[in-house]
Design an enzyme around this catalytic site. Structure first.
Site, PDB file in Angstrom:
ATOM      1  N   ALA A   1       7.355   8.337   0.114  1.00 23.75           N
ATOM      2  CA  ALA A   1       7.140   9.544   0.930  1.00 23.75           C
ATOM      3  C   ALA A   1       7.758   9.353   2.301  1.00 23.75           C
ATOM      4  O   ALA A   1       7.742   8.245   2.851  1.00 23.75           O
ATOM      5  CB  ALA A   1       5.639   9.800   1.071  1.00 23.75           C
TER       6      ALA A   1
ATOM      7  N   GLY B   1       6.067   6.468  -3.388  1.00 19.76           N
ATOM      8  CA  GLY B   1       6.404   7.625  -4.225  1.00 19.76           C
ATOM      9  C   GLY B   1       7.665   7.416  -5.052  1.00 19.76           C
ATOM     10  O   GLY B   1       7.839   8.072  -6.077  1.00 19.76           O
TER      11      GLY B   1
ATOM     12  N   GLU C   1       6.347   5.605  -7.974  1.00 13.36           N
ATOM     13  CA  GLU C   1       5.517   6.576  -8.702  1.00 13.36           C
ATOM     14  C   GLU C   1       6.392   7.542  -9.511  1.00 13.36           C
ATOM     15  O   GLU C   1       6.068   7.867 -10.661  1.00 13.36           O
ATOM     16  CB  GLU C   1       4.613   7.325  -7.722  1.00 13.36           C
ATOM     17  CG  GLU C   1       3.542   6.400  -7.127  1.00 13.36           C
ATOM     18  CD  GLU C   1       2.675   7.069  -6.084  1.00 13.36           C
ATOM     19  OE1 GLU C   1       1.461   6.824  -6.072  1.00 13.36           O
ATOM     20  OE2 GLU C   1       3.205   7.836  -5.260  1.00 13.36           O
TER      21      GLU C   1
ATOM     22  N   GLU D   1       1.753   1.327   0.236  1.00 13.26           N
ATOM     23  CA  GLU D   1       1.029   2.290   1.086  1.00 13.26           C
ATOM     24  C   GLU D   1      -0.079   1.645   1.916  1.00 13.26           C
ATOM     25  O   GLU D   1      -0.276   1.990   3.075  1.00 13.26           O
ATOM     26  CB  GLU D   1       0.430   3.421   0.229  1.00 13.26           C
ATOM     27  CG  GLU D   1       1.465   4.438  -0.248  1.00 13.26           C
ATOM     28  CD  GLU D   1       2.103   4.085  -1.587  1.00 13.26           C
ATOM     29  OE1 GLU D   1       2.065   2.891  -1.981  1.00 13.26           O
ATOM     30  OE2 GLU D   1       2.641   5.005  -2.227  1.00 13.26           O
TER      31      GLU D   1
END
Ligand code: COA
Length: 252
Positions: free
Chosen positions: A63, A103, A106, A126
């Protein structure tokens, strides 16, 4: 475009295109990726998707941290349908050309097959920036790799290299960067040689069956197999085998 979307015969290539920030995922990347995925899902001429990142350093570093704001995530205005790679029954290959973090990992975990370049580094960092994975990392990683390894990666936020990702089964293959896209294309072409409706039914059975009891999963498999038995491609596959020729599948 924050995501470059190319069609090459039966294969669609999705390239996250923000190399200056290691292909960090902002709202534009999410929107472009979603639109491209909807097009891929609905285009009958496309059978396999490959997701990668622009440049040689990163698939995606996750992100976009510069967009972080305090407070709960603002619910997205659902003007268009949202879709993920593991909700589309056509197969996806992640070609991991460098960092796959947060992300980025992910996203790669929503794909069916992951091929990594030798220098790739994978992780869910994270917690190191005071956050936690919010795109499925805490749920998918423990389903993909041994639980202790998932806990180690999630709780420390440390990255692993491509060889370790291969050793724990998180990636299918590790190749030199120069061979990454050609390898991904070869795998995609190999999938395209198979009957596309059977391939899609296999993916659906694997994903929907994962959380079922064995009996329910077997029932799902029987239903899907029966559906495939009444397709043109089912008879074409058998005919081609008997006639000793290559089958010509139509996804019908
Ligand atoms: N969001 C926004 N920008 C990011 C980013 C992210 N997730 N990851 C990297 N960038 C930007 C950097 O700010 C830098 O921009 P700048 O050139 O304008 O300063 C550029 O991408 C290159 O990154 P840099 O940190 O200089 O490269 P590096 O080789 O030293 O380190 C990483 C690479 C991936 C280890 C490091 O960038 C990193 O840890 N990124 C964050 C990963 C992360 O925590 N992801 C989860 C987010 S929830």
């Amino acid at each position: 475009m924050a995501v470059d979307y190319q069609k090459e015969g039966r294969i669609a290539i999705f390239t996250i295109n923000r190399p200056d920030v290691l292909n960090a995922i902002n709202a534009q990347v999410s929107q472009d990726m979603n639109e491209a995925m909807l097009d891929f899902r609905d285009d009958p001429d496309l059978w396999v998707g490959i997701i990668t990142g622009a440049g040689e350093k990163s698939f995606s570093a996750g992100a976009d941290i510069t967009g972080f704001r305090p407070g709960p995530a603002v619910p997205r205005e659902e003007r268009t349908e949202r879709v993920r790679a593991d909700q589309i029954w056509k197969p996806f290959i992640a070609a991991i050309n460098g960092y796959a973090l947060g992300g980025g990992l992910e996203l790669a975990m929503t794909c069916d097959i992951r091929i990594a370049a030798e220098h790739a580094r994978l992780g869910l960092p994270e917690v190191r920036i005071g956050f936690m994975p919010g795109g499925g990392g805490t749920q998918r990683l423990p389903r993909f790799v041994p639980r202790a390894k998932a806990a180690e990666m999630l709780l420390t936020g440390q990255h692993i290299d491509a060889q370790e990702a291969y050793r724990i089964g998180l990636v299918n293959k590790v190749v030199p960067l120069a061979q990454l896209m050609s390898t991904a294309r070869e795998w995609a072409e190999a999938i395209c040689q198979a009957g596309p409706l059977g391939v899609r039914a296999v993916k659906e059975a694997m994903i929907r069956g994962y959380n079922m009891t064995l009996e329910d999963g077997l029932q799902l498999e029987r239903e899907l197999a029966n559906r495939i038995r009444s397709t043109e491609d089912f008879m074409e596959g058998a005919r081609a085998f008997i006639e000793r020729r290559r089958p010509v599948y139509k996804a019908k």
